[in-house]
Design a protein around this motif. Structure first.
Motif, PDB file in Angstrom:
ATOM      1  N   GLU A 175       0.833  -1.212   0.000  1.00  0.00           N
ATOM      2  CA  GLU A 175       0.000   0.000   0.000  1.00  0.00           C
ATOM      3  C   GLU A 175       0.861   1.253   0.000  1.00  0.00           C
ATOM      4  OE1 GLU A 175      -2.870  -0.121   3.221  1.00  0.00           O
ATOM      5  OE2 GLU A 175      -3.652  -2.038   2.489  1.00  0.00           O
ATOM      6  N   GLU A 176       1.956   1.206   0.723  1.00  0.00           N
ATOM      7  CA  GLU A 176       2.854   2.367   0.832  1.00  0.00           C
ATOM      8  C   GLU A 176       3.723   2.553  -0.414  1.00  0.00           C
ATOM      9  OE1 GLU A 176       4.836   5.638   2.455  1.00  0.00           O
ATOM     10  OE2 GLU A 176       3.119   4.601   3.328  1.00  0.00           O
ATOM     11  N   ALA A 177       4.203   1.450  -0.980  1.00  0.00           N
ATOM     12  CA  ALA A 177       5.270   1.546  -1.981  1.00  0.00           C
ATOM     13  C   ALA A 177       4.892   1.131  -3.403  1.00  0.00           C
ATOM     14  CB  ALA A 177       6.460   0.710  -1.515  1.00  0.00           C
ATOM     15  N   ASP A 178       3.851   0.346  -3.569  1.00  0.00           N
ATOM     16  CA  ASP A 178       3.476  -0.144  -4.900  1.00  0.00           C
ATOM     17  C   ASP A 178       2.670   0.927  -5.623  1.00  0.00           C
ATOM     18  OD1 ASP A 178       2.926  -1.671  -7.130  1.00  0.00           O
ATOM     19  OD2 ASP A 178       1.440  -2.950  -6.127  1.00  0.00           O
ATOM     20  N   LEU A 179       3.365   1.849  -6.248  1.00  0.00           N
ATOM     21  CA  LEU A 179       2.721   3.024  -6.827  1.00  0.00           C
ATOM     22  C   LEU A 179       1.836   2.709  -8.031  1.00  0.00           C
ATOM     23  CD1 LEU A 179       5.762   5.473  -6.556  1.00  0.00           C
ATOM     24  CD2 LEU A 179       3.877   5.131  -4.933  1.00  0.00           C
ATOM     25  N   ASP A 180       2.152   1.651  -8.773  1.00  0.00           N
ATOM     26  CA  ASP A 180       1.341   1.305  -9.953  1.00  0.00           C
ATOM     27  C   ASP A 180       0.327   0.191  -9.671  1.00  0.00           C
ATOM     28  OD1 ASP A 180       2.993  -0.899  -9.831  1.00  0.00           O
ATOM     29  OD2 ASP A 180       3.938  -0.571 -11.772  1.00  0.00           O
ATOM     30  N   GLY A 201       0.924  -5.181  -7.535  1.00  0.00           N
ATOM     31  CA  GLY A 201       1.146  -6.251  -6.564  1.00  0.00           C
ATOM     32  C   GLY A 201       2.605  -6.601  -6.326  1.00  0.00           C
ATOM     33  N   ALA A 202       3.515  -5.761  -6.812  1.00  0.00           N
ATOM     34  CA  ALA A 202       4.948  -6.012  -6.634  1.00  0.00           C
ATOM     35  C   ALA A 202       5.685  -4.674  -6.733  1.00  0.00           C
ATOM     36  CB  ALA A 202       5.458  -6.979  -7.703  1.00  0.00           C
ATOM     37  N   LEU A 203       6.932  -4.681  -6.248  1.00  0.00           N
ATOM     38  CA  LEU A 203       7.749  -3.465  -6.307  1.00  0.00           C
ATOM     39  C   LEU A 203       8.766  -3.576  -7.435  1.00  0.00           C
ATOM     40  CD1 LEU A 203       8.537  -2.929  -2.503  1.00  0.00           C
ATOM     41  CD2 LEU A 203       6.601  -2.070  -3.843  1.00  0.00           C
ATOM     42  N   SER A 204       8.723  -2.610  -8.339  1.00  0.00           N
ATOM     43  CA  SER A 204       9.746  -2.514  -9.372  1.00  0.00           C
ATOM     44  C   SER A 204      10.978  -1.883  -8.743  1.00  0.00           C
ATOM     45  CB  SER A 204       9.244  -1.631 -10.522  1.00  0.00           C
ATOM     46  OG  SER A 204       9.090  -0.296 -10.044  1.00  0.00           O
ATOM     47  N   PHE A 205      12.075  -1.851  -9.490  1.00  0.00           N
ATOM     48  CA  PHE A 205      13.267  -1.200  -8.949  1.00  0.00           C
ATOM     49  C   PHE A 205      12.998   0.282  -8.693  1.00  0.00           C
ATOM     50  CE2 PHE A 205      17.258   1.177  -9.489  1.00  0.00           C
ATOM     51  CZ  PHE A 205      17.885   0.738  -8.327  1.00  0.00           C
ATOM     52  N   ALA A 206      12.273   0.941  -9.591  1.00  0.00           N
ATOM     53  CA  ALA A 206      11.977   2.373  -9.418  1.00  0.00           C
ATOM     54  C   ALA A 206      11.173   2.605  -8.134  1.00  0.00           C
ATOM     55  CB  ALA A 206      11.219   2.905 -10.634  1.00  0.00           C
ATOM     56  N   GLU A 207      10.206   1.739  -7.854  1.00  0.00           N
ATOM     57  CA  GLU A 207       9.408   1.869  -6.627  1.00  0.00           C
ATOM     58  C   GLU A 207      10.271   1.602  -5.393  1.00  0.00           C
ATOM     59  OE1 GLU A 207       4.999   0.595  -8.268  1.00  0.00           O
ATOM     60  OE2 GLU A 207       6.506  -0.967  -7.948  1.00  0.00           O
TER      61      GLU A 207
END
Length: 185
Positions: A152-157, A160-166
């Motif tokens: 919720e805090e970091a997955d900007l798009d 359901g996962a964090l990219s390197f940019a996130e």
């Protein structure tokens, strides 16, 4: 640094200084530390490759919950076994002089357990379990809640996962990341 003759030529030391965040003196000190892990194997063979089990006896790695991942990420053979150059690269990235961006890239690779270039739910679960350790028994629902909080805090798009940019965005907001992502030589 002692009176003994270095196993490295001046040109090799210059290359190491150019390719790392270390001075020549620190490179030689790193080699002493590497050699101390397995003197019988390294001895006079500067190209020796140490098994991961030997590398993990390095005091700062021994207590790190991500020690196996650290070795695998820095191992040129991807199996955790390390040459001196692998060890030097590892120590350089974990040094105070390494820039935040370099540290972030390697932290991302360490936390990407499945190697899919994303930090997904299973990666986050593994990170949480390792950080909590075996003594703090979290229930599956508690772990799932923590994973959801991170997403919720970091997955900007919202994929359901964090990219390197996130991931990098989170690191940029963390004031103590560089201090925490450090191993003293």
């Amino acid at each position: 640094m002692g009176q003994g003759k270095s196993q490295f030529t001046e040109e090799e030391l210059q290359d190491y200084e150019d390719l790392t965040y270390f001075t020549k003196k620190e490179v030689l000190y790193a080699h002493q530390k590497f050699k101390a892990l397995a003197p019988e194997k390294v001895g006079h063979n500067k190209n020796a490759k140490l098994p991961m089990a030997k590398v993990l006896t390095y005091p700062e790695l021994k207590v790190n919950p991500f020690k196996d991942r650290i070795c695998k990420v820095f191992s040129s053979s991807n199996d955790g076994d390390c040459t001196f150059e692998d060890f030097l690269d590892m120590m350089s990235v974990f040094s105070e002089m390494a820039p935040k961006a370099v540290k972030a890239e390697h932290a991302f690779r360490i936390f990407d357990f499945d190697g899919d270039d994303m930090i997904g739910v299973s990666d986050l679960r593994e990170v949480i379990q390792r950080l909590c350790g075996p003594e703090l028994k979290l229930t599956d629902s508690e772990i799932q809640q923590l994973v959801q909080n991170v997403l919720e805090e970091a997955d900007l798009d919202d994929d359901g996962a964090l990219s390197f940019a996130e991931f990098e965005h989170i690191i940029d907001k963390s004031s103590d990341f560089c201090h925490a992502f450090r191993i003293r030589l």
